[in-house]
Scaffold this motif. Structure first.
Motif, PDB file in Angstrom:
ATOM      1  N   LEU A 111       0.843  -1.198   0.000  1.00 32.88           N
ATOM      2  CA  LEU A 111       0.000   0.000   0.000  1.00 32.88           C
ATOM      3  C   LEU A 111       0.878   1.246   0.000  1.00 32.88           C
ATOM      4  CD1 LEU A 111      -2.807   1.281   0.141  1.00 32.88           C
ATOM      5  CD2 LEU A 111      -2.633   1.181   2.642  1.00 32.88           C
ATOM      6  N   GLY A 112       1.955   1.207   0.781  1.00 29.65           N
ATOM      7  CA  GLY A 112       2.885   2.327   0.791  1.00 29.65           C
ATOM      8  C   GLY A 112       3.489   2.566  -0.579  1.00 29.65           C
ATOM      9  N   LEU A 113       3.883   1.503  -1.263  1.00 29.49           N
ATOM     10  CA  LEU A 113       4.463   1.633  -2.597  1.00 29.49           C
ATOM     11  C   LEU A 113       3.449   2.191  -3.591  1.00 29.49           C
ATOM     12  CD1 LEU A 113       6.497  -1.696  -2.795  1.00 29.49           C
ATOM     13  CD2 LEU A 113       7.428   0.622  -2.627  1.00 29.49           C
ATOM     14  N   VAL A 114       2.196   1.736  -3.468  1.00 27.57           N
ATOM     15  CA  VAL A 114       1.137   2.216  -4.363  1.00 27.57           C
ATOM     16  C   VAL A 114       0.957   3.720  -4.197  1.00 27.57           C
ATOM     17  CG1 VAL A 114      -1.361   2.187  -4.759  1.00 27.57           C
ATOM     18  CG2 VAL A 114      -0.096   0.033  -4.556  1.00 27.57           C
ATOM     19  N   TYR A 115       0.852   4.176  -2.956  1.00 26.08           N
ATOM     20  CA  TYR A 115       0.643   5.602  -2.704  1.00 26.08           C
ATOM     21  C   TYR A 115       1.882   6.426  -3.029  1.00 26.08           C
ATOM     22  CZ  TYR A 115      -4.062   6.078  -0.870  1.00 26.08           C
ATOM     23  OH  TYR A 115      -5.421   6.158  -0.759  1.00 26.08           O
ATOM     24  N   ALA A 163      -6.102  15.687  -3.269  1.00 31.96           N
ATOM     25  CA  ALA A 163      -7.156  15.114  -4.109  1.00 31.96           C
ATOM     26  C   ALA A 163      -7.027  13.600  -4.168  1.00 31.96           C
ATOM     27  CB  ALA A 163      -7.091  15.712  -5.514  1.00 31.96           C
ATOM     28  N   LEU A 164      -5.783  13.114  -4.242  1.00 32.05           N
ATOM     29  CA  LEU A 164      -5.547  11.665  -4.259  1.00 32.05           C
ATOM     30  C   LEU A 164      -6.089  11.020  -2.987  1.00 32.05           C
ATOM     31  CD1 LEU A 164      -4.139   9.058  -5.305  1.00 32.05           C
ATOM     32  CD2 LEU A 164      -2.075   9.863  -4.150  1.00 32.05           C
ATOM     33  N   PHE A 165      -5.805  11.617  -1.836  1.00 28.10           N
ATOM     34  CA  PHE A 165      -6.254  11.038  -0.575  1.00 28.10           C
ATOM     35  C   PHE A 165      -7.769  11.115  -0.431  1.00 28.10           C
ATOM     36  CE2 PHE A 165      -1.855  12.443   0.762  1.00 28.10           C
ATOM     37  CZ  PHE A 165      -1.320  11.185   0.592  1.00 28.10           C
ATOM     38  N   ALA A 166      -8.379  12.146  -1.033  1.00 23.95           N
ATOM     39  CA  ALA A 166      -9.829  12.285  -0.949  1.00 23.95           C
ATOM     40  C   ALA A 166     -10.551  11.251  -1.808  1.00 23.95           C
ATOM     41  CB  ALA A 166     -10.241  13.693  -1.373  1.00 23.95           C
ATOM     42  N   GLU A 167      -9.852  10.665  -2.770  1.00 21.43           N
ATOM     43  CA  GLU A 167     -10.486   9.694  -3.660  1.00 21.43           C
ATOM     44  C   GLU A 167     -10.909   8.422  -2.939  1.00 21.43           C
ATOM     45  OE1 GLU A 167      -7.730   8.977  -6.822  1.00 21.43           O
ATOM     46  OE2 GLU A 167      -7.822  11.048  -7.551  1.00 21.43           O
ATOM     47  N   ASN A 168     -10.170   8.029  -1.903  1.00 21.01           N
ATOM     48  CA  ASN A 168     -10.495   6.790  -1.188  1.00 21.01           C
ATOM     49  C   ASN A 168     -10.091   6.958   0.274  1.00 21.01           C
ATOM     50  OD1 ASN A 168     -10.544   4.100  -0.118  1.00 21.01           O
ATOM     51  ND2 ASN A 168     -10.536   3.334  -2.212  1.00 21.01           N
ATOM     52  N   ASP A 169     -11.052   7.338   1.083  1.00 25.91           N
ATOM     53  CA  ASP A 169     -10.786   7.656   2.481  1.00 25.91           C
ATOM     54  C   ASP A 169     -10.234   6.460   3.250  1.00 25.91           C
ATOM     55  OD1 ASP A 169     -11.018   9.572   4.697  1.00 25.91           O
ATOM     56  OD2 ASP A 169     -12.521   8.192   5.463  1.00 25.91           O
ATOM     57  N   LEU A 210      -8.534   3.785   2.160  1.00 24.89           N
ATOM     58  CA  LEU A 210      -7.158   3.492   1.777  1.00 24.89           C
ATOM     59  C   LEU A 210      -6.201   4.553   2.311  1.00 24.89           C
ATOM     60  CD1 LEU A 210      -7.222   2.224  -1.929  1.00 24.89           C
ATOM     61  CD2 LEU A 210      -6.852   0.907   0.164  1.00 24.89           C
ATOM     62  N   ALA A 211      -6.632   5.813   2.278  1.00 25.73           N
ATOM     63  CA  ALA A 211      -5.783   6.888   2.776  1.00 25.73           C
ATOM     64  C   ALA A 211      -5.480   6.693   4.253  1.00 25.73           C
ATOM     65  CB  ALA A 211      -6.451   8.242   2.546  1.00 25.73           C
ATOM     66  N   ARG A 212      -6.486   6.333   5.047  1.00 25.28           N
ATOM     67  CA  ARG A 212      -6.257   6.126   6.483  1.00 25.28           C
ATOM     68  C   ARG A 212      -5.310   4.950   6.718  1.00 25.28           C
ATOM     69  NH1 ARG A 212     -11.715   6.702   6.778  1.00 25.28           N
ATOM     70  NH2 ARG A 212     -11.996   4.574   7.524  1.00 25.28           N
ATOM     71  N   ALA A 213      -5.450   3.905   5.920  1.00 29.93           N
ATOM     72  CA  ALA A 213      -4.548   2.754   6.048  1.00 29.93           C
ATOM     73  C   ALA A 213      -3.117   3.168   5.707  1.00 29.93           C
ATOM     74  CB  ALA A 213      -5.008   1.614   5.140  1.00 29.93           C
ATOM     75  N   TYR A 214      -2.960   4.007   4.702  1.00 30.20           N
ATOM     76  CA  TYR A 214      -1.634   4.507   4.326  1.00 30.20           C
ATOM     77  C   TYR A 214      -1.032   5.344   5.449  1.00 30.20           C
ATOM     78  CZ  TYR A 214       1.902   7.195   1.741  1.00 30.20           C
ATOM     79  OH  TYR A 214       3.069   7.789   1.319  1.00 30.20           O
ATOM     80  N   PHE A 215      -1.842   6.197   6.060  1.00 30.62           N
ATOM     81  CA  PHE A 215      -1.353   7.013   7.158  1.00 30.62           C
ATOM     82  C   PHE A 215      -0.878   6.147   8.317  1.00 30.62           C
ATOM     83  CE2 PHE A 215      -4.639  10.271   5.611  1.00 30.62           C
ATOM     84  CZ  PHE A 215      -3.736  10.844   4.754  1.00 30.62           C
ATOM     85  N   ARG A 216      -1.624   5.078   8.599  1.00 29.00           N
ATOM     86  CA  ARG A 216      -1.227   4.185   9.689  1.00 29.00           C
ATOM     87  C   ARG A 216       0.131   3.551   9.379  1.00 29.00           C
ATOM     88  NH1 ARG A 216      -6.794   2.808   9.561  1.00 29.00           N
ATOM     89  NH2 ARG A 216      -6.354   0.943   8.324  1.00 29.00           N
ATOM     90  N   THR A 217       0.343   3.210   8.115  1.00 29.40           N
ATOM     91  CA  THR A 217       1.635   2.652   7.699  1.00 29.40           C
ATOM     92  C   THR A 217       2.760   3.659   7.913  1.00 29.40           C
ATOM     93  OG1 THR A 217       0.572   1.248   6.037  1.00 29.40           O
ATOM     94  CG2 THR A 217       2.900   1.671   5.748  1.00 29.40           C
ATOM     95  N   LEU A 218       2.507   4.927   7.548  1.00 30.08           N
ATOM     96  CA  LEU A 218       3.511   5.967   7.745  1.00 30.08           C
ATOM     97  C   LEU A 218       3.823   6.157   9.226  1.00 30.08           C
ATOM     98  CD1 LEU A 218       2.452   8.819   5.281  1.00 30.08           C
ATOM     99  CD2 LEU A 218       4.257   7.132   4.989  1.00 30.08           C
ATOM    100  N   GLU A 238      -0.459  17.873   8.404  1.00 29.43           N
ATOM    101  CA  GLU A 238      -1.850  18.037   7.954  1.00 29.43           C
ATOM    102  C   GLU A 238      -2.444  16.701   7.492  1.00 29.43           C
ATOM    103  OE1 GLU A 238      -3.869  20.489   8.248  1.00 29.43           O
ATOM    104  OE2 GLU A 238      -2.427  21.921   9.025  1.00 29.43           O
ATOM    105  N   LEU A 239      -1.624  15.873   6.863  1.00 32.04           N
ATOM    106  CA  LEU A 239      -2.121  14.556   6.447  1.00 32.04           C
ATOM    107  C   LEU A 239      -2.520  13.718   7.651  1.00 32.04           C
ATOM    108  CD1 LEU A 239       0.163  13.371   3.500  1.00 32.04           C
ATOM    109  CD2 LEU A 239      -2.056  14.509   3.429  1.00 32.04           C
TER     110      LEU A 239
END
Length: 201
Positions: free
Chosen positions: A63-67, A103-109, A111-119, A168-169
């Motif tokens: 997921l990190g690589l995708v984002y 805009a990318l993060f707004a496209e899929n809430d 997935l974005a939250r999962a990416y943030f957790r990874t970060l 902010e993210l």
């Protein structure tokens, strides 16, 4: 005289496999969400073994690589300096630099939250974030330098801007803010940084 076809090297094959795996993961994350996507499904979609997928990374790493790739594809180039005319507006560039990412993060809430957790976990697989940081800070610094700011100060400004963006993210991930507020605060930060150009060193 005919030459024998050149066989791809092992490194080339590895890169191609990794690209297929990441592409398959991106498709499945979008279609089924993060939770319902499995490594086995990714392997089947990519046409490789589960071991080949795991060699690229586990589900969070993928997921990190995708984002990271999606973000890198959207990075805008800095405005070039204008010779004999008005310098490009650095504040405007900085203020809207992150719009494609938001805009990318707004496209899929989800997935974005999962990416943030990874970060937030700070795993070694997040090395791509370091590459993104370097590229982003270089672009922001270039915009400030092209607008007339000394290079040392421009580098510091770019670092502050990127740190603000990550903060902010994280606020977006925890739903303590919304995209409009995020964009407004990033714009305010950009104006503040650009205004430092005329201050004493």
């Amino acid at each position: 005289m005919f030459s024998e076809p050149v066989q791809p090297t092992r490194a080339t094959q590895k890169r191609r496999t990794a690209a297929r795996v990441v592409e398959a993961a991106a498709q499945l994350f979008t279609e089924h969400g993060f939770q319902d996507t499995t490594v086995r499904r990714i392997a089947a979609r990519a046409g490789v073994s589960v071991g080949a997928v795991m060699a690229v990374g586990d589900k969070e790493s993928l997921l990190g690589l995708v984002y990271d790739q999606a973000i890198a594809d959207r990075i805008p180039a800095p405005p070039a300096p204008v010779e004999g005319g008005r310098a490009p507006d650095a504040a405007e560039y900085l203020a809207h630099y992150f719009d494609p990412f938001l805009a990318l993060f707004a496209e899929n809430d989800e997935l974005a939250r999962a990416y943030f957790r990874t970060l937030a976990r700070g795993r070694p697989e997040n090395a791509a974030l370091g590459t993104l940081r370097t590229l982003t800070e270089d672009n922001l610094k270039a915009a400030l330098v092209n607008a007339g700011m000394p290079e040392v100060r421009a580098r510091l400004g770019a670092q502050v801007m990127f740190a603000g963006y990550l903060g902010e993210l994280m606020l977006l991930a925890t739903r303590t803010t919304d995209p409009e507020q995020t964009a407004a605060r990033l714009a305010s930060t950009a104006r503040f940084i650009a205004a430092q150009e005329g201050r004493d060193r």
